[in-house]
Scaffold this active site. Structure first.
Site, PDB file in Angstrom:
ATOM      1  N   ASP A 168      -6.418   0.816  -7.817  1.00  0.00           N
ATOM      2  CA  ASP A 168      -7.198  -0.379  -7.477  1.00  0.00           C
ATOM      3  C   ASP A 168      -8.687  -0.055  -7.356  1.00  0.00           C
ATOM      4  O   ASP A 168      -9.063   1.076  -7.060  1.00  0.00           O
ATOM      5  CB  ASP A 168      -6.656  -0.955  -6.155  1.00  0.00           C
ATOM      6  CG  ASP A 168      -7.102  -2.387  -5.923  1.00  0.00           C
ATOM      7  OD1 ASP A 168      -7.437  -3.089  -6.903  1.00  0.00           O
ATOM      8  OD2 ASP A 168      -7.100  -2.810  -4.751  1.00  0.00           O
ATOM      9  N   GLY A 181     -12.456  -3.473 -10.656  1.00  0.00           N
ATOM     10  CA  GLY A 181     -13.350  -4.636 -10.703  1.00  0.00           C
ATOM     11  C   GLY A 181     -14.597  -4.383  -9.869  1.00  0.00           C
ATOM     12  O   GLY A 181     -15.728  -4.620 -10.320  1.00  0.00           O
ATOM     13  N   ARG A 198     -15.879  -6.977 -15.387  1.00  0.00           N
ATOM     14  CA  ARG A 198     -14.758  -6.294 -14.736  1.00  0.00           C
ATOM     15  C   ARG A 198     -13.945  -5.425 -15.696  1.00  0.00           C
ATOM     16  O   ARG A 198     -13.479  -4.349 -15.341  1.00  0.00           O
ATOM     17  CB  ARG A 198     -13.829  -7.327 -14.080  1.00  0.00           C
ATOM     18  CG  ARG A 198     -14.465  -8.053 -12.913  1.00  0.00           C
ATOM     19  CD  ARG A 198     -13.526  -9.124 -12.387  1.00  0.00           C
ATOM     20  NE  ARG A 198     -12.258  -8.541 -11.992  1.00  0.00           N
ATOM     21  CZ  ARG A 198     -12.007  -8.032 -10.785  1.00  0.00           C
ATOM     22  NH1 ARG A 198     -12.942  -8.053  -9.848  1.00  0.00           N
ATOM     23  NH2 ARG A 198     -10.830  -7.525 -10.524  1.00  0.00           N
ATOM     24  N   HIS A 255     -11.941  -1.500 -15.837  1.00  0.00           N
ATOM     25  CA  HIS A 255     -10.588  -1.132 -16.262  1.00  0.00           C
ATOM     26  C   HIS A 255     -10.647  -0.055 -17.341  1.00  0.00           C
ATOM     27  O   HIS A 255      -9.847   0.879 -17.348  1.00  0.00           O
ATOM     28  CB  HIS A 255      -9.837  -2.356 -16.797  1.00  0.00           C
ATOM     29  CG  HIS A 255      -9.671  -3.453 -15.782  1.00  0.00           C
ATOM     30  ND1 HIS A 255      -9.216  -3.213 -14.501  1.00  0.00           N
ATOM     31  CD2 HIS A 255      -9.917  -4.791 -15.839  1.00  0.00           C
ATOM     32  CE1 HIS A 255      -9.184  -4.356 -13.825  1.00  0.00           C
ATOM     33  NE2 HIS A 255      -9.608  -5.333 -14.620  1.00  0.00           N
ATOM     34  N   SER A 304       0.256  -6.217 -12.311  1.00  0.00           N
ATOM     35  CA  SER A 304       1.314  -6.815 -11.482  1.00  0.00           C
ATOM     36  C   SER A 304       1.710  -8.186 -12.022  1.00  0.00           C
ATOM     37  O   SER A 304       0.974  -8.803 -12.798  1.00  0.00           O
ATOM     38  CB  SER A 304       0.823  -6.954 -10.041  1.00  0.00           C
ATOM     39  OG  SER A 304      -0.083  -8.039  -9.931  1.00  0.00           O
ATOM     40  N   THR A 305       2.874  -8.664 -11.565  1.00  0.00           N
ATOM     41  CA  THR A 305       3.317 -10.007 -11.982  1.00  0.00           C
ATOM     42  C   THR A 305       2.307 -11.069 -11.522  1.00  0.00           C
ATOM     43  O   THR A 305       2.255 -12.146 -12.096  1.00  0.00           O
ATOM     44  CB  THR A 305       4.712 -10.325 -11.394  1.00  0.00           C
ATOM     45  OG1 THR A 305       4.718 -10.012 -10.000  1.00  0.00           O
ATOM     46  CG2 THR A 305       5.804  -9.511 -12.086  1.00  0.00           C
ATOM     47  N   ARG A 323      -5.295 -13.961 -13.146  1.00  0.00           N
ATOM     48  CA  ARG A 323      -6.722 -13.641 -13.299  1.00  0.00           C
ATOM     49  C   ARG A 323      -7.307 -14.404 -14.492  1.00  0.00           C
ATOM     50  O   ARG A 323      -6.558 -14.918 -15.319  1.00  0.00           O
ATOM     51  CB  ARG A 323      -6.887 -12.128 -13.500  1.00  0.00           C
ATOM     52  CG  ARG A 323      -6.501 -11.377 -12.236  1.00  0.00           C
ATOM     53  CD  ARG A 323      -6.817  -9.918 -12.342  1.00  0.00           C
ATOM     54  NE  ARG A 323      -6.501  -9.262 -11.084  1.00  0.00           N
ATOM     55  CZ  ARG A 323      -7.020  -8.119 -10.685  1.00  0.00           C
ATOM     56  NH1 ARG A 323      -7.887  -7.478 -11.444  1.00  0.00           N
ATOM     57  NH2 ARG A 323      -6.682  -7.590  -9.536  1.00  0.00           N
ATOM     58  N   LEU A 362       6.596  16.271 -17.036  1.00  0.00           N
ATOM     59  CA  LEU A 362       6.344  15.184 -16.078  1.00  0.00           C
ATOM     60  C   LEU A 362       6.910  13.859 -16.586  1.00  0.00           C
ATOM     61  O   LEU A 362       6.836  13.573 -17.786  1.00  0.00           O
ATOM     62  CB  LEU A 362       4.823  15.060 -15.925  1.00  0.00           C
ATOM     63  CG  LEU A 362       4.298  14.123 -14.856  1.00  0.00           C
ATOM     64  CD1 LEU A 362       4.200  14.868 -13.524  1.00  0.00           C
ATOM     65  CD2 LEU A 362       2.921  13.603 -15.235  1.00  0.00           C
ATOM     66  N   GLU A 403       5.592   7.893   2.125  1.00  0.00           N
ATOM     67  CA  GLU A 403       4.380   8.147   2.910  1.00  0.00           C
ATOM     68  C   GLU A 403       3.211   7.429   2.243  1.00  0.00           C
ATOM     69  O   GLU A 403       2.994   7.558   1.042  1.00  0.00           O
ATOM     70  CB  GLU A 403       4.072   9.653   2.950  1.00  0.00           C
ATOM     71  CG  GLU A 403       5.088  10.462   3.721  1.00  0.00           C
ATOM     72  CD  GLU A 403       5.047  10.187   5.218  1.00  0.00           C
ATOM     73  OE1 GLU A 403       3.961   9.912   5.754  1.00  0.00           O
ATOM     74  OE2 GLU A 403       6.117  10.243   5.843  1.00  0.00           O
TER      75      GLU A 403
END
Ligand code: IPE
Ligand code: IPE
Ligand code: MG
Length: 236
Positions: free
Chosen positions: A16, A19, A29, A33, A61-62, A67, A127, A199
């Site tokens: 996050d 923007g 913005r 990204h 995200s859903t 946006r 990974l 955590e």
């Protein structure tokens, strides 16, 4: 129980602050990204060096569909671009790539390209990188419940293990550690079921500024913690 010192096996990241990073520079913005993709390879490398086996990145995200259209389209294009430009390197490094989330709302071409990447890297043993794109924890649970009902499971057969098998994350263990950049203290619908005992770590660093040194600081904070899973503190 988990005594301090052990590295997390699975780290989930809420990337996050893109923007705000762009706005602080008077830029659109979507440039934030784009900048957020630059250090991805170095960040993954740093996680790998510290013994992390699974990294999960929250990329869209859903709720992010709400946006402005140009930002949504920018994010779709960036994912397509990242797949095209970064898959080769990741594959060469033995990274197995998974997608978490819905496919049905993505453009056909993007969906096919995600599927190809997942298929290409399927047998890799390094990974595991899971990219949460059009992912929402509630949506994931709803879809799992619908499928469990469709498959005709009896109520008495439904346990935590069975539910986990119906989630997008069926192939990955629960996250041990969740890093959120950008300073907010919320989950924003990420891994609701899986994060039961994860955590949590929040840093004010904005995602495009987050680099390998920040990975190390975050992991150092994790290794100093003692996880109790609802029991009492372990004896020294
Ligand atoms: C995170 O950065 C990336 C996505 C949600 C796709 P933001 O775009 O949410 O950045 P801020 O929170 O507005 O700074
Ligand atoms: C979470 O960030 C989603 C991703 C990083 C992809 P948001 O910026 O969408 O979350 P809120 O709106 O601050 O809760
Ligand atoms: Mg945000």
């Amino acid at each position: 129980m988990n005594k301090p010192g052990a590295a997390p096996r699975h780290v989930a990241v809420i990337m996050d602050g893109n923007g705000r990073w762009a706005e602080a520079r008077g830029r659109p913005r979507v440039e934030g990204h784009r900048a957020g993709l630059d250090s991805l390879q170095d960040i993954l490398q740093a996680f790998g060096e510290r013994g992390v086996e699974y990294v999960t990145l929250y990329a869209f995200s859903t709720e992010n569909w709400a946006r402005p259209l140009d930002e949504v389209e920018g994010l779709m294009d960036l994912l397509a671009d990242a797949i095209e430009r970064q898959t080769g390197t990741l594959h060469a490094r033995g990274v197995r790539i998974l997608h978490l989330g819905r496919m049905d709302r993505l453009d056909e071409k993007l969906a096919r390209s995600i599927e190809r990447t997942v298929a290409l890297t399927k047998e890799n043993t390094g990974l595991t990188l899971s990219v949460a794109f059009d992912y929402g924890g509630r949506d994931e649970l709803l879809e799992a419940i619908k499928e469990i009902v469709r498959q005709g499971h009896k109520p008495e057969d439904i346990d935590e293990h069975l539910i986990s098998r119906y989630l997008y994350t069926a192939q990955v263990p629960d996250p041990d550690f969740l890093i959120r950049t950008g300073g907010e203290m919320r989950l924003s619908n990420f891994l609701l079921w899986q994060a039961a005992y994860t955590e949590f770590y929040s840093t004010k660093v904005l995602w495009p500024d987050f680099g390998p040194a920040d990975v190390h600081s975050a992991l150092d904070a994790y290794t100093a913690r003692e996880r109790r899973f609802g029991t009492v503190a372990s004896e020294a």
